[in-house]
Design an enzyme around this catalytic site. Structure first.
Site, PDB file in Angstrom:
ATOM      1  N   GLU A   6       0.824  -1.212   0.000  1.00 37.39           N
ATOM      2  CA  GLU A   6       0.000   0.000   0.000  1.00 37.39           C
ATOM      3  C   GLU A   6       0.857   1.262   0.000  1.00 37.39           C
ATOM      4  O   GLU A   6       1.180   1.805   1.048  1.00 37.39           O
ATOM      5  CB  GLU A   6      -0.962   0.035   1.198  1.00 37.39           C
ATOM      6  CG  GLU A   6      -1.902   1.234   1.145  1.00 37.39           C
ATOM      7  CD  GLU A   6      -2.797   1.368   2.366  1.00 37.39           C
ATOM      8  OE1 GLU A   6      -3.721   2.205   2.333  1.00 37.39           O
ATOM      9  OE2 GLU A   6      -2.577   0.656   3.364  1.00 37.39           O
TER      10      GLU A   6
ATOM     11  N   LYS B  81      -2.720  -1.991  -2.979  1.00 38.23           N
ATOM     12  CA  LYS B  81      -3.773  -1.074  -2.533  1.00 38.23           C
ATOM     13  C   LYS B  81      -3.339   0.339  -2.878  1.00 38.23           C
ATOM     14  O   LYS B  81      -2.285   0.804  -2.413  1.00 38.23           O
ATOM     15  CB  LYS B  81      -4.030  -1.226  -1.033  1.00 38.23           C
ATOM     16  CG  LYS B  81      -5.161  -0.341  -0.507  1.00 38.23           C
ATOM     17  CD  LYS B  81      -5.583  -0.733   0.906  1.00 38.23           C
ATOM     18  CE  LYS B  81      -6.696   0.165   1.423  1.00 38.23           C
ATOM     19  NZ  LYS B  81      -7.219  -0.278   2.742  1.00 38.23           N
TER      20      LYS B  81
END
Length: 297
Positions: free
Chosen positions: A177, A214
């Site tokens: 992420e 992400k």
């Protein structure tokens, strides 16, 4: 190790991943949004009891099932607690059909070269072993991009893939992420650098290995299409990142192959003061609109 049903659900299941991983730093904000002010608790222990009660209420709602929610990201303390008399990971999968993930990062370093790398994680191997024992499928770890700085972005992606490999060695699926701050003036340029850096690392992965990603919802629709289509990418998910639910869903629906992994946008409109019927109805509405945006692309 993950079973075939979980792999199938994450790879091709229709729905989204719920981010229920507020940690010590973000829990007060999450509780305040939920209608519980800081004056209602006097210690971290009481705060974590309240945040767990909120998460358990969400997971136990009839609206929260694998029909629309394919996965959920948990905080470490949530993994170690129970929901409905079962360990949280088991409750998610066995009772809800929702694949459990675990947030593993320990926060952010100070900004340098326009980014914030993750702090060291000396206990990561131990946490991964406990996660496997608890039936967790994968992990999530967050760093932040605050400027279109090639050196900083290269460092973030290198760190994410390096630690991702460590996590994968335990049989867990890492969600990388590298969040791009939505308010920066050069967001689109930063996203171009980020996509190119991710693609270089995906191309370098050994054949058969996969990761998840992400990302912040991009300025240009389908900006991450090459990442979505890469054979080393199991699934790309998107954070709400400070966009309100309506804008987050609108942006998400324009990006093919990307599903939601919302946190603040998921719990917006839920309060501790609601009756069970009111709470379930509000959660059902939110889940449905996030689901609709996730499958639209």
């Amino acid at each position: 190790m993950a079973n075939a049903d979980q792999i199938s659900k994450i790879t091709s299941g229709k729905g989204f991943i719920a981010a229920l991983d507020q940690s010590g730093g973000s829990s007060p904000k999450a509780l305040a949004q939920y209608g519980i002010e800081p004056s209602a608790y006097s210690s971290d222990e009481e705060m974590f009891d309240l945040i767990h009660a909120m998460r358990a209420r969400i997971v136990s709602s009839p609206a929260f099932t694998g029909d629309r929610v394919v996965g959920a990201i948990l905080f470490e303390q949530t993994m170690e607690r129970e929901i409905g008399g079962k360990p949280s990971g088991a409750a998610l999968w066995e009772d809800n059909g929702v694949v459990p993930f675990l947030k593993v990062d320990k926060g952010l370093e100070d900004a340098a070269n326009g980014v914030q790398l993750m702090k060291p994680m000396p206990g990561l191997d131990d946490m991964c072993k406990r996660a496997v024992a608890a039936g967790i499928f994968g992990t999530k770890m967050r760093a932040v991009v605050g400027a279109a700085d090639a050196k900083g972005i290269d460092a973030i992606i290198a760190q994410q893939f390096e630690i991702g490999a460590q996590i994968a060695s335990h049989g867990l699926m890492p969600i990388l992420e590298p969040e791009v701050t939505i308010s920066i003036a050069d967001k689109a340029k930063a996203e171009a650098m980020l996509r190119d850096a991710v693609m270089r690392h995906l191309d370098a992965l050994p054949k058969g290995e996969q990761v998840m990603l992400k990302i912040t919802l991009p300025e240009e629709a389908n900006h991450y299409a090459p990442v979505v289509d890469h054979p080393a990418m199991m699934r790309v998910v998107a954070l709400s990142g400070g966009y309100d639910l309506t804008e987050a869903n609108d942006r998400l629906a324009r990006n093919r192959g990307i599903i939601a992994s919302f946190s603040r946008a998921l719990t917006a409109g839920l309060t501790a003061q609601q009756s069970e019927a009111e709470f379930d109805a509000a959660l059902d509405r939110t889940i449905q609109c996030i689901y609709d945006a996730s499958v639209a692309g």
